[in-house]
Design an enzyme around this catalytic site. Structure first.
Site, PDB file in Angstrom:
ATOM      1  N   ALA A 105       0.727  -1.181  -0.069  1.00 22.13           N
ATOM      2  CA  ALA A 105      -0.100  -0.177  -0.021  1.00 22.13           C
ATOM      3  C   ALA A 105       0.909   1.252   0.020  1.00 22.13           C
ATOM      4  O   ALA A 105       2.145   1.180   0.273  1.00 22.13           O
ATOM      5  CB  ALA A 105      -0.981   0.069   1.283  1.00 22.13           C
ATOM      6  N   LYS A 106       0.423   2.261  -0.200  1.00 17.98           N
ATOM      7  CA  LYS A 106       1.149   3.555  -0.109  1.00 17.98           C
ATOM      8  C   LYS A 106       0.175   4.858   0.085  1.00 17.98           C
ATOM      9  O   LYS A 106      -1.079   4.589  -0.332  1.00 17.98           O
ATOM     10  CB  LYS A 106       1.700   3.921  -1.392  1.00 17.98           C
ATOM     11  CG  LYS A 106       3.036   4.617  -1.162  1.00 17.98           C
ATOM     12  CD  LYS A 106       4.268   4.087  -0.519  1.00 17.98           C
ATOM     13  CE  LYS A 106       5.471   4.909  -0.580  1.00 17.98           C
ATOM     14  NZ  LYS A 106       6.746   4.472  -0.448  1.00 17.98           N
ATOM     15  N   GLY A 107       0.528   5.844   0.737  1.00 18.99           N
ATOM     16  CA  GLY A 107      -0.264   7.066   0.895  1.00 18.99           C
ATOM     17  C   GLY A 107       0.403   8.288   0.410  1.00 18.99           C
ATOM     18  O   GLY A 107       1.804   8.198   0.402  1.00 18.99           O
TER      19      GLY A 107
END
Ligand code: GLU
Length: 417
Positions: A105-107
């Site tokens: 995941a990444k934000g």
């Protein structure tokens, strides 16, 4: 950047090369090239001057087949959904290469943290967390630091989440301060992994690391610790450049002095008196043995790849080399250690932090470093053996290892509905 001009397109190009070698079934190919969940949120913040600003934030959970989503959150004016999506995919492959039970995941938030006060950053962080709160959690998705975020930001994330659920939940985020559930060695872990990758590459190529000359682009958490630890191996760090400037010293830079200088000079090496000034472009052309891009994406491109003279490129950053530049380097015999292996020390230590938080029992720094060394060795060797077996470059080999692991579990779990 890929042929289609996107960062995600570059990831897809890299993926395809490996998927073809694995003869990946078309159905699994489709699953693994589609992000599972993409969240876009508006984060209103009252600024110090009273005006209201609305920031756009993203969280992409690319694939959670192997476990909870895992990946950092970056604060930068150039953040985009395309970038976050690519970074989330890279986290998926990185966690699989590192052999840790996480998905990817990444934000990111579009903002310029250099122009924001501490209070504004805290307000933005808390609002962003509140907006994505249903999607994160120790079993769901576990954020961490990335470009322009640090232990303090992680503390605010942990606190906001804990306030909402009504009890302290340290394992919702990693890269926290040691005092509130962080792991010893986590802050240094990405740089330590870069050092291990550099050392192992030199060993494989029969290059004496104690005589190696090294140039590093970027002097943030990854670049500076890499410089320090590779310097401690006996190699000469001859050049470092960052967002503001660069410095070169034929005899080798005094890395501890450089770190102390950056600390008090806007987090930059620009103007360091222990060397001559140098531009980013000049750094890439230096006659060095090892080049470490440890800044942002798209730094080694078709335009500058031909002038690179290093024998080894170790990708401390995520996505610093475009696919066509990588092809050029590989054809010229440059040994490139890809991001999803080279900088996986950070997420591996994040995994250790998550384990310690859930266990409620903390390891000493030596224990963390020893376990990191063992995991990096395992990952480096798995990729190297795959590269030798199929006679392919290290990047394609890392994807082969990662895709194979995720595809195997995808098939085992089967299709729901
Ligand atoms: N942001 C780091 C990376 O790109 C660390 C991610 C993590 O620890 O979850 O690998």
């Amino acid at each position: 950047m890929a042929a289609d001009g996107t960062i995600f397109g570059a990831m897809l190009e890299e993926f395809s090369g490996a998927a073809r070698i694995l003869n990946l079934e078309p159905g699994i190919w489709k699953i693994l090239t589609n992000p599972k969940r993409q969240i876009i949120v508006a984060c209103p913040v009252q600024m110090d001057d009273g005006r209201i600003e609305v920031f756009t934030g993203y969280r992409v959970q690319y694939n959670i087949t192997l476990g909870p989503g895992k990946g950092g959150i970056r604060y930068h004016p150039d953040v985009s959904l395309d970038e976050v999506r690519a970074l989330a995919a890279w986290m998926t492959w990185k966690c699989a290469v590192a052999h840790i039970p996480f998905g990817g995941a990444k934000g990111g938030i579009i903002c310029d943290p250099t122009k924001m006060s501490r209070r504004e950053l805290e307000a933005l962080t808390r609002r962003y967390v509140a907006e994505i709160i249903d999607a994160i959690g120790p079993e769901k998705d576990v954020p961490a630091p990335d470009v322009n975020t640090n232990a303090q930001v992680m503390a605010w994330i942990m606190d906001t989440y804990s306030m909402h659920v009504g009890h302290t939940t340290t394992s919702v985020v990693t890269g926290k301060p040691i005092e509130l559930g962080g792991s010893l060695g986590r802050r240094e872990a990405t740089g330590r992994g870069v050092m291990i990758s550099t050392r192992e590459s030199a060993k494989h190529l029969g290059l004496d690391i104690t005589k190696a000359r090294v140039a590093i682009q970027g002097f943030g958490n990854v670049g500076s610790i890499s410089a320090q630890l590779i310097g401690e191996l006996g190699a000469k760090i001859v050049a470092v450049s960052d967002w503001k400037g660069g410095v070169f010293n034929e005899k080798g830079l005094d890395v501890p002095a450089l770190m102390a200088y950056a600390e008090t000079h806007d987090h930059s090496v620009d103007g360091f008196p222990g060397g001559e000034p140098l531009t980013n472009e000049q750094l890439f052309k230096l006659d060095v043995d090892v080049l470490i891009p440890a800044a942002l994406e798209n730094q080694i491109t078709a335009k500058n790849a031909s002038s690179i003279r290093a024998k080894i490129v170790v990708e401390g950053a995520n996505g610093p080399t475009t696919p066509d530049a990588h092809m050029q380097l590989h054809q010229r015999g440059v040994f490139v250690v890809p991001d999803i292996l080279a900088n996986s020390g950070g997420v591996t230590a994040s995994y250790f932090e998550w384990v310690q938080d859930r266990y409620g029992y903390f390891w000493n720094e030596q224990e963390v470093n020893d376990r990191l060394e063992a995991k990096m060795h395992e990952a480096f060797n798995a990729v190297l053996q795959t590269a030798l077996k199929y006679k392919i470059d290290m990047r394609t080999a890392a994807y082969v290892v990662a895709i194979d692991r995720v595809a195997t579990v995808t098939k085992m779990r089967g299709m729901y509905a």
